[in-house]
Design an enzyme around this catalytic site. Structure first.
Site, PDB file in Angstrom:
ATOM      1  N   TRP A  12      22.568  63.122  56.516  1.00  0.00           N
ATOM      2  CA  TRP A  12      23.087  61.982  57.052  1.00  0.00           C
ATOM      3  C   TRP A  12      22.332  61.604  58.233  1.00  0.00           C
ATOM      4  CZ3 TRP A  12      25.660  58.444  54.906  1.00  0.00           C
ATOM      5  CH2 TRP A  12      26.410  58.763  53.554  1.00  0.00           C
ATOM      6  N   LYS A  16      37.401  61.876  57.913  1.00  0.00           N
ATOM      7  CA  LYS A  16      37.435  63.223  57.861  1.00  0.00           C
ATOM      8  C   LYS A  16      38.661  63.833  58.549  1.00  0.00           C
ATOM      9  CE  LYS A  16      32.994  62.959  56.584  1.00  0.00           C
ATOM     10  NZ  LYS A  16      32.780  62.441  55.367  1.00  0.00           N
ATOM     11  N   ASP A  22      26.491  61.162  66.096  1.00  0.00           N
ATOM     12  CA  ASP A  22      27.276  60.872  65.271  1.00  0.00           C
ATOM     13  C   ASP A  22      28.115  62.008  64.910  1.00  0.00           C
ATOM     14  OD1 ASP A  22      28.370  60.717  62.531  1.00  0.00           O
ATOM     15  OD2 ASP A  22      26.810  59.916  61.446  1.00  0.00           O
TER      16      ASP A  22
HETATM   17  N1  PMP Z   1      27.560  60.328  59.056  1.00  0.00           N
HETATM   18  C1  PMP Z   1      28.076  61.320  58.701  1.00  0.00           C
HETATM   19  C2  PMP Z   1      27.984  62.663  59.331  1.00  0.00           C
HETATM   20  C3  PMP Z   1      28.846  61.328  57.352  1.00  0.00           C
HETATM   21  O1  PMP Z   1      29.201  62.329  56.852  1.00  0.00           O
HETATM   22  C4  PMP Z   1      28.896  60.128  56.745  1.00  0.00           C
HETATM   23  C5  PMP Z   1      29.636  60.072  55.452  1.00  0.00           C
HETATM   24  N2  PMP Z   1      30.112  61.157  54.723  1.00  0.00           N
HETATM   25  C6  PMP Z   1      28.269  59.031  57.166  1.00  0.00           C
HETATM   26  C7  PMP Z   1      27.752  58.923  58.447  1.00  0.00           C
HETATM   27  C8  PMP Z   1      28.354  57.671  56.466  1.00  0.00           C
HETATM   28  O2  PMP Z   1      29.691  57.129  56.884  1.00  0.00           O
HETATM   29  P1  PMP Z   1      30.466  55.816  56.164  1.00  0.00           P
HETATM   30  O3  PMP Z   1      30.492  56.298  54.665  1.00  0.00           O
HETATM   31  O4  PMP Z   1      31.408  55.391  56.982  1.00  0.00           O
HETATM   32  O5  PMP Z   1      29.218  54.739  56.425  1.00  0.00           O
END
Ligand code: PMP
Length: 365
Positions: free
Chosen positions: A104, A199, A175
């Protein structure tokens, strides 16, 4: 309810049973209004009070001062990968710095490059994303627009110690999508924190962004209104139609965390017990199991592991299903298995998973 209770999915994941029961009732009729939550206006007094309570609960859980604004955004954490550099680089003296420590954060780093020049201050790719750097020793210019990192790498199962951020001179942006509100951390060390709901906070559709108000002065004029963070602060997260349902459920989860669990220290104790129990079970299986993360960086939220053979991993997924345990498939980028231990996953659920692991190991490895 059985599958929710034993849902180890990487997200969307398990929600507290009491929240699910309230949500089920609210879909038919909210206690206070007699109307379905799905038909409530985002301009109603009721929704205003939901937003206010969600904000108040988060503020209270984190001990946040009024120096910080709390916003509820759409577009997921992925949209923030783009809007953070759009908002915070134009007026900065130097480029932002990115820690690339897993799937990520690599995405965030790549998205930023489409918007601005950015530097990678640490990259864990060559070692297969099994370790994390010490944030305090990174060479970050004080004039950098910001330092961005992902506090918990959901895919690989790596987690920074949230209290160990030191005092970085550049604004610190994290994040925290997969470990927000799972334990206390030094919120005042951050200029911005963001986390999508699916989550630890509720259903997909809403992303919480906590922003230090002074950082808003760095936003250039001329951005499309919906992408400019000031719009959402100014309109109290009600600029266009927000995801009313998702925010309602998020509010219930924050209420549960604050009043039923008793806050982040209590949540931390439960989460520590859960992850200790699971890692101990996996470690006791010796060479039969490989855990992706190096021990120092093991995540309390996501445990990525494998029996080392695709067929064995698939066989375990099938065996676990017989115990009503679901959501163990590893992320498509790394394969294997992943048990996510988010806040609503109970200690009893982890106990069931450990029993299933031991039973499987006796029969198959
Ligand atoms: N950052 C992290 C740490 C994630 O785990 C995720 C998706 N699991 C995301 C960003 C992407 O998030 P989204 O699907 O809400 O765009």
């Amino acid at each position: 309810m059985k599958f929710n209770a034993l849902n180890f999915s990487g997200g969307p994941g398990a929600l507290p049973e009491t929240v699910l029961a309230q949500t089920r009732d609210a879909i038919v009729a909210l206690p206070d209004t007699g109307m379905s939550v799905l038909g409530m206006s985002h301009r109603s007094e009721w929704f205003r009070s939901v937003l206010e309570e969600a904000e108040m609960n988060i503020r209270h859980l984190l001990g946040l001062s009024s120096d910080y604004a709390i916003t509820f955004l759409q577009g997921g954490s992925s949209l923030l990968f783009a809007t953070i550099p759009m908002n915070f680089t134009a007026r900065a003296a130097a480029a932002p710095e990115y820690v690339t420590s897993g799937y990520w954060s690599a995405k965030a780093t790549a998205e930023a490059a489409k918007v601005t020049k950015r530097n990678i201050v640490w990259d864990g790719k060559i070692t297969g994303y099994r370790q994390l750097p010490d944030l305090r020793t990174l060479d970050v210019a004080p004039s950098a627009a910001y330092l961005h990192y992902v506090s918990n790498e959901t895919v690989e199962g790596l987690q920074f110690d949230p209290c160990d951020v030191g005092d970085i001179a550049a604004p610190l942006i994290a994040d925290m999508s997969s470990d927000f509100l799972s334990k206390p951390f030094r919120s005042d060390a951050y200029s911005m924190i963001y986390a999508h709901a699916q989550k630890n906070l509720g259903p997909a559709g809403v992303t919480v962004a906590v922003i230090r108000r002074s950082l808003l002065d760095r936003i250039p004029d001329g951005l499309p209104a919906i992408l400019d963070f000031r719009t959402h602060v100014l309109h109290s997260s009600n600029y266009n139609t927000p995801p009313v349902f998702a925010i309602y459920v998020l509010m219930l989860v924050t209420r549960w965390l604050r009043f039923d669990i008793g806050g982040l220290h209590a949540m931390q104790r439960i989460n520590e017990e859960k992850s200790k129990r699971l890692y101990a079970t996996l470690d006791a299986l010796g060479d039969a199991v490989t855990i992706h993360a190096d021990p120092r960086w093991r995540s309390q939220m996501n445990v990525s592991f494998t029996f080392g053979d695709k067929r064995l991993d698939q066989a375990f997924i099938a065996a676990a299903r017989d115990h009503s345990i679901v959501g163990l498939e590893g992320h498509r980028s790394v394969g294997g298995l992943r048990a996510s231990l988010y806040n609503a996953v109970t200690e009893e659920a982890v106990e069931s998973l450990c029993l299933a692991l031991n039973e499987f190991a006796v029969q198959h490895v």
